[in-house]
Design a protein around this motif. Structure first.
Motif, short mmCIF file in Angstrom:
data_model
loop_
_atom_site.label_atom_id
_atom_site.label_comp_id
_atom_site.label_asym_id
_atom_site.label_seq_id
_atom_site.Cartn_x
_atom_site.Cartn_y
_atom_site.Cartn_z
N SER A 1 -26.46 -28.74 15.40
CA SER A 1 -25.47 -29.05 16.43
C SER A 1 -26.14 -29.30 17.78
CB SER A 1 -24.43 -27.94 16.55
OG SER A 1 -25.04 -26.77 17.02
N TYR A 2 -25.40 -30.00 18.65
CA TYR A 2 -25.88 -30.35 19.98
C TYR A 2 -24.81 -30.05 21.01
CZ TYR A 2 -29.40 -33.23 17.61
OH TYR A 2 -30.43 -33.67 16.83
N THR A 3 -25.24 -29.75 22.22
CA THR A 3 -24.34 -29.76 23.37
C THR A 3 -24.88 -30.77 24.37
OG1 THR A 3 -25.51 -28.01 24.56
CG2 THR A 3 -23.69 -27.31 23.13
N THR B 1 -19.67 -30.58 22.59
CA THR B 1 -20.37 -29.93 21.49
C THR B 1 -20.09 -30.75 20.24
OG1 THR B 1 -20.07 -27.76 22.52
CG2 THR B 1 -20.63 -27.79 20.17
N SER C 1 -26.29 -34.96 14.67
CA SER C 1 -26.61 -36.32 15.08
C SER C 1 -25.65 -37.26 14.35
CB SER C 1 -28.05 -36.64 14.70
OG SER C 1 -28.39 -37.96 15.04
N VAL D 1 -25.39 -38.49 20.21
CA VAL D 1 -26.71 -38.40 19.60
C VAL D 1 -26.71 -39.30 18.38
CG1 VAL D 1 -28.40 -36.86 18.51
CG2 VAL D 1 -27.01 -36.03 20.42
N TYR E 1 -31.01 -38.61 16.07
CA TYR E 1 -31.60 -37.47 16.77
C TYR E 1 -32.05 -37.79 18.20
CZ TYR E 1 -31.35 -36.16 11.94
OH TYR E 1 -30.89 -35.94 10.68
N ASN F 1 -31.60 -29.35 21.63
CA ASN F 1 -30.18 -29.35 21.24
C ASN F 1 -29.25 -29.17 22.41
OD1 ASN F 1 -31.83 -28.84 18.94
ND2 ASN F 1 -29.97 -28.29 17.84
N ASN F 2 -29.77 -28.90 23.59
CA ASN F 2 -28.94 -28.69 24.78
C ASN F 2 -29.28 -29.77 25.80
OD1 ASN F 2 -27.62 -26.20 23.92
ND2 ASN F 2 -29.69 -25.37 24.00
N LEU F 3 -28.62 -30.91 25.66
CA LEU F 3 -28.90 -32.09 26.46
C LEU F 3 -28.10 -32.03 27.75
CD1 LEU F 3 -28.61 -34.58 23.48
CD2 LEU F 3 -30.71 -33.56 24.41
#
Length: 146
Positions: free
Chosen positions: A2-4, A41, A45, A67, A70, A137-139
């Motif tokens: 996961s990404y934020t 959140t 990707s 994203v 990636y 993962n924390n953009l």
């Protein structure tokens, strides 16, 4: 994975006030507001979210951030028809129909470019975004309305 994506929005001119009118996500994500920032959140990707802003002058635009493969990416769409070009319509246009999107070529191409910064000027106003954190993962990204 996961990404934020934490989005700080800045307005540099006082001749119009833009407010957040809509937030949307393409598959598996949520928007929250944390300490004045918009935080997207997403589960993995291959997805994104959009923020639609409208000004007291009637000006409007959408910034889409996500994203892809990636890598962070974004796009800005300006001069929207408020009746037919909302975030619910625009956001899925970045994805092929076999993924559940509505596939508009120039939007799919924008996603594949994986731009970490972009700016466009329309009718004398500059809109831009710039990812300040592009790895992990924390953009983080700044959106500037000029």
């Amino acid at each position: 994975m996961s990404y934020t994506i934490t989005v700080q929005v800045y307005q540099t001119k006082t001749n119009a006030f833009f407010h957040l009118a809509e937030s949307t996500v393409f598959r598996n994500g949520t928007w929250d507001e944390v300490k004045g920032a918009q935080v997207l959140t997403i589960g993995a990707s291959g997805t994104s979210g959009s923020l639609r802003f409208v000004a007291d002058t009637g000006e409007n635009f959408i910034v889409t951030l996500g994203v892809h493969n990636y890598k962070p990416w974004g796009d800005i769409v300006t001069k929207l028809d408020p009746a037919s070009q909302t975030g619910v319509v625009i956001t899925p246009e970045y994805y092929e129909t076999e993924w559940g999107g509505t596939q508009k070529k120039e939007r799919v191409d924008a996603r594949w470019k994986t731009l970490s910064s972009y700016e466009v000027t329309r009718d004398g106003r500059k809109y831009s975004f710039n990812f300040t954190v592009t790895s992990g993962n924390n953009l983080k990204v700044n959106v500037v309305i000029g």
